[in-house]
Motif scaffolding. Structure first.
Motif, PDB file in Angstrom:
ATOM      1  N   VAL A   1       0.755  -1.440  -0.019  1.00  0.00           N
ATOM      2  CA  VAL A   1      -0.044  -0.221   0.140  1.00  0.00           C
ATOM      3  C   VAL A   1       0.815   1.176  -0.032  1.00  0.00           C
ATOM      4  N   GLU A   2       1.741   1.178   0.654  1.00  0.00           N
ATOM      5  CA  GLU A   2       2.965   2.493   0.683  1.00  0.00           C
ATOM      6  C   GLU A   2       3.546   2.599  -0.434  1.00  0.00           C
ATOM      7  N   VAL A   3       3.846   1.754  -1.299  1.00  0.00           N
ATOM      8  CA  VAL A   3       4.531   1.595  -2.559  1.00  0.00           C
ATOM      9  C   VAL A   3       3.466   2.184  -3.582  1.00  0.00           C
ATOM     10  N   GLY A   4       2.162   1.606  -3.494  1.00  0.00           N
ATOM     11  CA  GLY A   4       1.370   1.972  -4.363  1.00  0.00           C
ATOM     12  C   GLY A   4       0.741   3.611  -4.208  1.00  0.00           C
ATOM     13  N   ARG A   5       0.562   3.981  -3.164  1.00  0.00           N
ATOM     14  CA  ARG A   5       0.321   5.395  -2.769  1.00  0.00           C
ATOM     15  C   ARG A   5       1.267   6.308  -3.086  1.00  0.00           C
ATOM     16  N   SER A   6       2.741   5.888  -2.847  1.00  0.00           N
ATOM     17  CA  SER A   6       3.896   6.801  -3.505  1.00  0.00           C
ATOM     18  C   SER A   6       3.882   6.893  -4.992  1.00  0.00           C
ATOM     19  N   VAL A   7       3.445   5.726  -5.650  1.00  0.00           N
ATOM     20  CA  VAL A   7       3.442   5.802  -7.052  1.00  0.00           C
ATOM     21  C   VAL A   7       2.279   6.873  -7.493  1.00  0.00           C
TER      22      VAL A   7
ATOM     23  N   ARG B   1       0.763   9.073  -6.081  1.00  0.00           N
ATOM     24  CA  ARG B   1       0.906  10.824  -5.681  1.00  0.00           C
ATOM     25  C   ARG B   1       2.299  11.347  -6.414  1.00  0.00           C
ATOM     26  N   ASN B   2       2.646  10.603  -7.261  1.00  0.00           N
ATOM     27  CA  ASN B   2       3.938  11.256  -7.790  1.00  0.00           C
ATOM     28  C   ASN B   2       3.476  12.223  -9.158  1.00  0.00           C
ATOM     29  N   ASN B   3       3.621  13.550  -8.671  1.00  0.00           N
ATOM     30  CA  ASN B   3       3.027  14.345  -9.957  1.00  0.00           C
ATOM     31  C   ASN B   3       3.755  14.319 -11.263  1.00  0.00           C
ATOM     32  N   LEU B   4       4.926  13.897 -11.378  1.00  0.00           N
ATOM     33  CA  LEU B   4       5.794  13.797 -12.525  1.00  0.00           C
ATOM     34  C   LEU B   4       5.257  12.702 -13.270  1.00  0.00           C
ATOM     35  N   LEU B   5       4.912  11.584 -12.588  1.00  0.00           N
ATOM     36  CA  LEU B   5       4.684  10.252 -13.299  1.00  0.00           C
ATOM     37  C   LEU B   5       3.037  10.385 -14.072  1.00  0.00           C
ATOM     38  N   LYS B   6       2.208  11.233 -12.981  1.00  0.00           N
ATOM     39  CA  LYS B   6       0.891  11.515 -13.348  1.00  0.00           C
ATOM     40  C   LYS B   6       0.789  12.570 -14.676  1.00  0.00           C
ATOM     41  N   CYS B   7       1.746  13.245 -14.868  1.00  0.00           N
ATOM     42  CA  CYS B   7       1.827  14.079 -16.057  1.00  0.00           C
ATOM     43  C   CYS B   7       2.461  13.160 -17.224  1.00  0.00           C
ATOM     44  N   ALA B   8       3.415  12.594 -17.107  1.00  0.00           N
ATOM     45  CA  ALA B   8       3.841  11.562 -17.925  1.00  0.00           C
ATOM     46  C   ALA B   8       2.606  10.713 -18.492  1.00  0.00           C
ATOM     47  N   LEU B   9       1.885  10.067 -17.537  1.00  0.00           N
ATOM     48  CA  LEU B   9       1.039   9.163 -18.137  1.00  0.00           C
ATOM     49  C   LEU B   9      -0.157  10.003 -18.769  1.00  0.00           C
ATOM     50  N   HIS B  10      -0.237  11.233 -18.411  1.00  0.00           N
ATOM     51  CA  HIS B  10      -1.225  11.913 -19.126  1.00  0.00           C
ATOM     52  C   HIS B  10      -0.516  12.157 -20.557  1.00  0.00           C
ATOM     53  N   GLY B  11       0.647  12.406 -20.933  1.00  0.00           N
ATOM     54  CA  GLY B  11       1.310  12.601 -22.019  1.00  0.00           C
ATOM     55  C   GLY B  11       1.419  11.366 -22.846  1.00  0.00           C
ATOM     56  N   GLU B  12       0.845  10.036 -22.303  1.00  0.00           N
ATOM     57  CA  GLU B  12       1.028   8.709 -22.921  1.00  0.00           C
ATOM     58  C   GLU B  12       2.384   8.302 -22.865  1.00  0.00           C
ATOM     59  N   ASP B  13       3.158   8.562 -22.085  1.00  0.00           N
ATOM     60  CA  ASP B  13       4.668   8.247 -21.967  1.00  0.00           C
ATOM     61  C   ASP B  13       4.885   7.374 -20.886  1.00  0.00           C
ATOM     62  N   PRO B  14       5.313   6.048 -21.156  1.00  0.00           N
ATOM     63  CA  PRO B  14       5.330   5.147 -20.093  1.00  0.00           C
ATOM     64  C   PRO B  14       6.729   5.044 -19.685  1.00  0.00           C
ATOM     65  N   ASN B  15       6.600   6.191 -18.633  1.00  0.00           N
ATOM     66  CA  ASN B  15       8.061   6.728 -18.126  1.00  0.00           C
ATOM     67  C   ASN B  15       8.370   5.896 -16.744  1.00  0.00           C
ATOM     68  N   TRP B  16       8.684   4.891 -16.929  1.00  0.00           N
ATOM     69  CA  TRP B  16       8.896   3.801 -15.807  1.00  0.00           C
ATOM     70  C   TRP B  16       9.840   4.362 -14.657  1.00  0.00           C
ATOM     71  N   GLY B  17      10.855   5.127 -15.115  1.00  0.00           N
ATOM     72  CA  GLY B  17      12.004   5.701 -14.499  1.00  0.00           C
ATOM     73  C   GLY B  17      11.418   6.506 -13.347  1.00  0.00           C
ATOM     74  N   ARG B  18      10.049   7.313 -13.552  1.00  0.00           N
ATOM     75  CA  ARG B  18       9.218   8.059 -12.436  1.00  0.00           C
ATOM     76  C   ARG B  18       8.623   7.106 -11.521  1.00  0.00           C
ATOM     77  N   VAL B  19       8.293   5.896 -12.042  1.00  0.00           N
ATOM     78  CA  VAL B  19       7.746   4.762 -11.023  1.00  0.00           C
ATOM     79  C   VAL B  19       8.925   4.250 -10.090  1.00  0.00           C
ATOM     80  N   LEU B  20      10.069   4.122 -10.464  1.00  0.00           N
ATOM     81  CA  LEU B  20      11.091   3.678  -9.553  1.00  0.00           C
ATOM     82  C   LEU B  20      11.549   4.658  -8.868  1.00  0.00           C
ATOM     83  N   SER B  21      11.627   6.303  -9.145  1.00  0.00           N
ATOM     84  CA  SER B  21      11.835   7.277  -8.244  1.00  0.00           C
ATOM     85  C   SER B  21      10.833   7.042  -7.040  1.00  0.00           C
ATOM     86  N   ALA B  22       9.626   7.078  -7.523  1.00  0.00           N
ATOM     87  CA  ALA B  22       8.630   7.048  -6.495  1.00  0.00           C
ATOM     88  C   ALA B  22       8.752   6.033  -5.562  1.00  0.00           C
TER      89      ALA B  22
END
Lengths: 389, 389
Positions: free
Chosen positions: A285-291, A293-314
């Motif tokens: 749950v902690e990991v899921g929430r962190s992912v 709530r990551n604004n950069l990842l949420k922006c990337a997914l909006h741009g249809e960019d599978p930016n897995w680096g931002r998942v790892l950062s989170a």
């Protein structure tokens, strides 16, 4: 259907004039019995709206005879006057309902829920007459109207129903988020005609919200007003097995939770984050929430960019058990990150659809959890920067 | 000025071709002594880029003879190959510098820092020749060029200098955020000609970053690459008092931190959150961070809406000591919330300027802290949704 899908309930939704827009803004749900058992869960925010402080006390008694809900004002951060207004609202509901059914309602058994802007007193000169109007329109078919009257920025009203053998659980929800909702509230009222007592309701409701509403995290912002109530009328005269009943409550909550995410403000993607192979469920749950709530990842997914680096950062910001060199991440089932490094070709990820599935494999155990969130969009910014001004 | 403001340092910034854009992307900073003392602080993210893992080891020895920094690629989540690349980079710097000054550099004393996209291997066929080019251009006036070469989405390069009596602390920074930066990194290199040993540098640097970079929180996203290095050459032959030296380091960090916030991606407001009358400094920081990370509030401030209810919602999610009915909040010095409820007229708040000041009075003690953040804008979404695709 909504809150009147189950027997033993009437409901109404009317326009009291609380909202300037002139759209419906007051809902009333009445348990006509024979039982009036109830349970509730409320926001974990320490800054609680007056109706939350009130309804928490009501639920402690294990009985709710009616719920009154208003949109158009949260009655949060309104000081002693706000609490007096909530109290007066409950008194008025009891008074009006007792006119039709003498001595059947006590203010201490009337739950109150409010949603809308924080820091503004409710227009009691409109709200109190609205209660009379709503009581006059109470009907065993009023569930849809009640669901419509609690909308704020919701684009659609939300209802769900699950039926067992001779009994039903139904409900309504408003909100564009979660127990961390978009604007100032998620409100949910669930009803059942199952013959279930208050402790059993409480057990089923807490188990259900823990894995549904508590794992829907649109924008990480926890409201002052979140309220989820479960009322039982016993009208079916059937007492289901607890496991079966709890599963029905969970299913209704899950359905409503998905509807909240699907209607989140400004969102263009519904994002399902599944954390697998965690050492503990809390880690997952902690990991899921962190992912989520990551604004950069949420922006990337909006741009249809599978930016897995931002998942790892989170993931890296959490205290969960994992080895960075063993992390695997899939986006829409393509394992773009393997062993903490570049995996399959990111161009294989098809991001065209509204639903995005992220799988984070912690390679640290056998536990898992699913968290739902949305993308971060310019529309979200516009909607939330123009709201109260 | 930048990293060559202090005596005993040379620097260069050149175009190695790592970036497709053809803008400068490789910086080299060399400590020409006589001393080579150093200290460093790094990202707390558990997913650390290869250069962070490398430079953490270098700093443990208390000596750094040179720092090589590249933009155009973070070398994060790149597995064993990524670490080999960092190692080869340090080897190459030592080899090239030893050509001019035999046996003066060891790879184990060369720090490496990288910034750019995560999950992509560096083009070593461009980076290694770039090191030769940079070494050829090393100069005691190369500080500005070095600062320019580490930019990614930065709109301006960032430098700061503070001088004492016969000694100087100077530095450069890149980033559009913080030790939770906009895109994949904050990098900072500070230099001083003060004659200070490694433990004294470490003490000054940790104290400085704790109240500066650690309290700059643009978007809550912690990078895999954040690196802050402080190098001392001793060239001034002056050993300042530790308090005086530490204050100079703090002042340079504070200046650079404000420049990071002022250049944050897509931001239109710089938001200063001061938490006062907290029971502990940790409480003050926790509350400040919670307010700084509230997306709804950040949207409201973008819309020039003094939405204090969202400040209270954010405070309410913390574990800090406070009584909800005693909270006071000012926005641009207007106390719009008093005792947890409606305060002075919100229309008195002038929101036209870039800087917004929020004061949160917890009425629970005497401690305080200041956190800086930015608003959340459609430009932020656009910049971060289009970055890697």
């Amino acid at each position: 259907m909504s809150v009147t899908a189950a027997g033993g309930f009437t409901a109404a939704g009317i326009t009291a004039g609380i909202k300037d827009s002139g759209t419906p803004d007051l809902a009333l749900v009445v348990n006509t019995g024979p039982r009036r058992a109830a349970a509730g869960v409320f926001t974990a925010n320490r800054v609680k709206a007056a109706p939350v402080l009130w309804s928490e006390q009501v639920v402690k008694g294990g009985r709710i005879s009616a719920v009154v809900l208003n949109s158009g004002g949260a009655n949060a951060c309104t000081g002693p006057k706000g609490f007096q207004d909530t109290h007066a609202t409950a008194e008025k509901v009891a008074e009006v309902l007792n006119q039709a059914d003498p001595d059947s309602h006590s203010p201490g058994e009337i739950a109150v829920a409010s949603t809308g802007l924080i820091g503004i007193n409710l227009p009691m000169d409109k709200l109190l007459p609205g209660i009379e109007k709503a009581a006059a329109e109470l009907s065993a078919h009023g569930g849809e109207k009640a669901a419509i009257a609690i909308k704020t920025t919701d684009s659609v009203h939300k209802t769900a129903v699950v039926s067992g053998d001779g009994w039903t659980v139904g409900g309504m929800a408003k909100g564009a988020g979660m127990l961390a909702p978009g604007l100032a509230t998620m409100l949910v009222v669930l009803t059942t005609d199952a013959d279930v007592d208050s402790p059993a309701l409480d057990s089923a409701l807490r188990a259900a919200t823990r894995t549904t509403f508590d794992r829907v995290d649109s924008d990480g912002c926890m409201s002052t007003n979140d309220t989820v109530l479960l009322l039982a009328s016993g009208a079916s005269q059937v007492t289901p097995g607890q496991a079966e009943f709890a599963e029905a409550v969970r299913a209704v909550c899950d359905d409503l939770g998905r509807q909240l995410i699907g209607d989140a403000e400004g969102a263009s993607k519904d994002i399902r984050i599944e954390v697998i192979n965690a050492a503990t469920e809390d880690d997952a749950v902690e990991v899921g929430r962190s992912v989520a709530r990551n604004n950069l990842l949420k922006c990337a997914l909006h741009g249809e960019d599978p930016n897995w680096g931002r998942v790892l950062s989170a993931i890296g910001t959490t205290s969960a058990a994992f080895d960075p060199d063993r992390l695997n991440v899939a986006i829409n089932d393509v394992w773009v990150c393997r062993n903490g490094s570049v995996g399959d070709d990111r161009d294989l990820v098809d991001m065209r659809f509204r639903e995005v599935r992220i799988t984070a494999d912690l390679a640290a155990g056998t536990e898992s959890a699913v968290i739902w969130t949305n993308d971060l969009t310019a529309d979200y910014v516009h909607e939330n920067s123009a709201y109260s001004s």
